[in-house]
Each structure stands twice: as C-alpha cells, then as structure tokens.
Design an enzyme around this catalytic site. Structure first.
Site, PDB file in Angstrom:
ATOM      1  N   CYS A  98       0.850  -1.188   0.000  1.00 55.63           N
ATOM      2  CA  CYS A  98       0.000   0.000   0.000  1.00 55.63           C
ATOM      3  C   CYS A  98       0.886   1.240   0.000  1.00 55.63           C
ATOM      4  CB  CYS A  98      -0.905  -0.007   1.236  1.00 55.63           C
ATOM      5  SG  CYS A  98      -2.011   1.409   1.338  1.00 55.63           S
ATOM      6  N   HIS A 140      -9.023  -3.790  -2.215  1.00 51.66           N
ATOM      7  CA  HIS A 140      -7.995  -3.056  -1.468  1.00 51.66           C
ATOM      8  C   HIS A 140      -8.336  -1.566  -1.432  1.00 51.66           C
ATOM      9  CE1 HIS A 140      -3.764  -2.232  -0.147  1.00 51.66           C
ATOM     10  NE2 HIS A 140      -4.083  -1.053  -0.656  1.00 51.66           N
ATOM     11  N   GLU A 141      -8.692  -1.002  -2.583  1.00 57.36           N
ATOM     12  CA  GLU A 141      -9.021   0.431  -2.636  1.00 57.36           C
ATOM     13  C   GLU A 141     -10.342   0.717  -1.925  1.00 57.36           C
ATOM     14  OE1 GLU A 141      -6.699   2.437  -3.419  1.00 57.36           O
ATOM     15  OE2 GLU A 141      -5.463   0.777  -4.129  1.00 57.36           O
ATOM     16  N   HIS A 144     -10.105   1.440   1.721  1.00 59.35           N
ATOM     17  CA  HIS A 144      -9.741   2.809   2.092  1.00 59.35           C
ATOM     18  C   HIS A 144     -10.980   3.678   2.294  1.00 59.35           C
ATOM     19  CE1 HIS A 144      -5.420   2.585   1.920  1.00 59.35           C
ATOM     20  NE2 HIS A 144      -5.436   2.089   0.695  1.00 59.35           N
TER      21      HIS A 144
END
Length: 190
Positions: A98, A140-141, A144
């Site tokens: 990351c 993964h994004e 966030h």
C-alpha cells in the site's frame, strides 16, 4: 500535479469516506492529479482518502500486474460512490502492499470475486462483477473508503510484530520515492 500521500496512522485513513455529487469542486482536476500521482508512485490503485480527501472515490490501473496477471491488462478505471454488494468464490491469499504503508507487504486473504455498484467519472451508474486480480485491487481500494488499510486484515499476532515498523512509517522514518504526509513526524528545530 503530484499529490502527497498520507501515511499510516493519519486520521483520514481511518474515517469512512462520504459520497460525492457531480458538482464536487474541481473533480476533474482531482482525478487528473490522482492519475498523475498513481503513475509517479508506481501503484496499481489510489483512493481519495490516501490523498487526504475523505470522499468515496478511487482509481485503479492493473497494467503493472501484466503479464504476471493477464486480467490486469487494460484495467484502468474510476470508481465513485462505490458500494460492495456481494463477495463470492474462495478466499485467496495475496501479498499486498500500500502506498500509505510503504515497504510493508503482507499476505491478505480476500474473496476471489465481487459484485460492486459504482459511478464512473461521468456519474453513469454501473453494477459489475470482477474476479481475480481486478477484484483484489478493487477490494484493497474499497477498504480505504471504509477506513481500513491492508494491515488491518492480517493476523493479529503479525500486526503486533509490525507495530514498530508501522510507528516508524507514521513518524516519517521510511524511505519512499514520492511525497508523503506523516501524522506523527516531529518538527525539526533549527
């Protein structure tokens, strides 16, 4: 313009991001700056919280994973106000990194497939399924936007073992080739 990326421990990375509307100020410029920042930092995805904007926006570019992961080729997309509708398939391990947690690559288990609703850069709604490396990058994004980073998904003991490295990152004691904002960096006195 290349934007600075916020480091692990920054409050923006812990917040649940907010939806935006088509009249979000200077959205086109923000997207252009995010693409430039992503290219400069050699990542495969970048979420707005990583550039200190707590909004539900992320971009992905799977091309760096090609040819190791053929489905990464030509996968370049904008996701606005994304909502993860469903996950499916087996949980698959993958060593994730990351930009906000530089130089820490950890094995993260994620479902192989997802169904997601999102708006593109023209605010056209899409509902799509993604699998493989595309699903991995999106998840993964998406994390966030929900206030999570990849190290939140590793085994608790492993995270304990990483605490000193994570603290060093938040204090700016890490080597990166891109600009960052460190939440706990001490001011240097002259």
């Amino acid at each position: 313009m290349i934007l600075p990326i916020v480091a692990y421990g920054h409050p923006t990375l812990k917040a649940v991001a907010q939806d935006i509307t088509p009249d979000y100020p200077e959205l086109e410029k923000l997207l252009s700056d995010m693409w430039e920042t992503l290219a400069h930092s050699e990542g495969v995805g970048l979420a707005a919280p990583q550039v200190n904007k707590s909004i539900r926006l992320f971009i992905v570019d799977g091309n760096p994973f090609y040819p190791d992961y053929p489905d990464g080729k030509d996968f370049k997309q904008v996701f606005i106000n994304a909502e993860l509708l469903e996950t499916f398939g087996d949980d698959v391990p993958f060593k994730e990194g990351c930009l906000s947690v530089p130089n820490i690559y950890e094995e993260v288990m994620r479902p192989d497939g997802i169904r997601i609703k999102y708006l593109d850069e023209n605010f056209v709604e899409h509902v799509e399924e993604f699998t493989g490396i595309r699903a991995r990058i999106i998840q993964h994004e998406y994390d966030h936007l929900e206030g999570h980073v990849h190290v939140d998904r590793i085994a608790p003991l492993r995270k304990v073992l990483l605490q000193s490295k994570l603290r060093d990152i938040s204090e700016g004691k890490c080597d990166v080739d891109y600009r960052m904002i460190f939440p706990r960096k001490k001011k240097q006195h002259r």
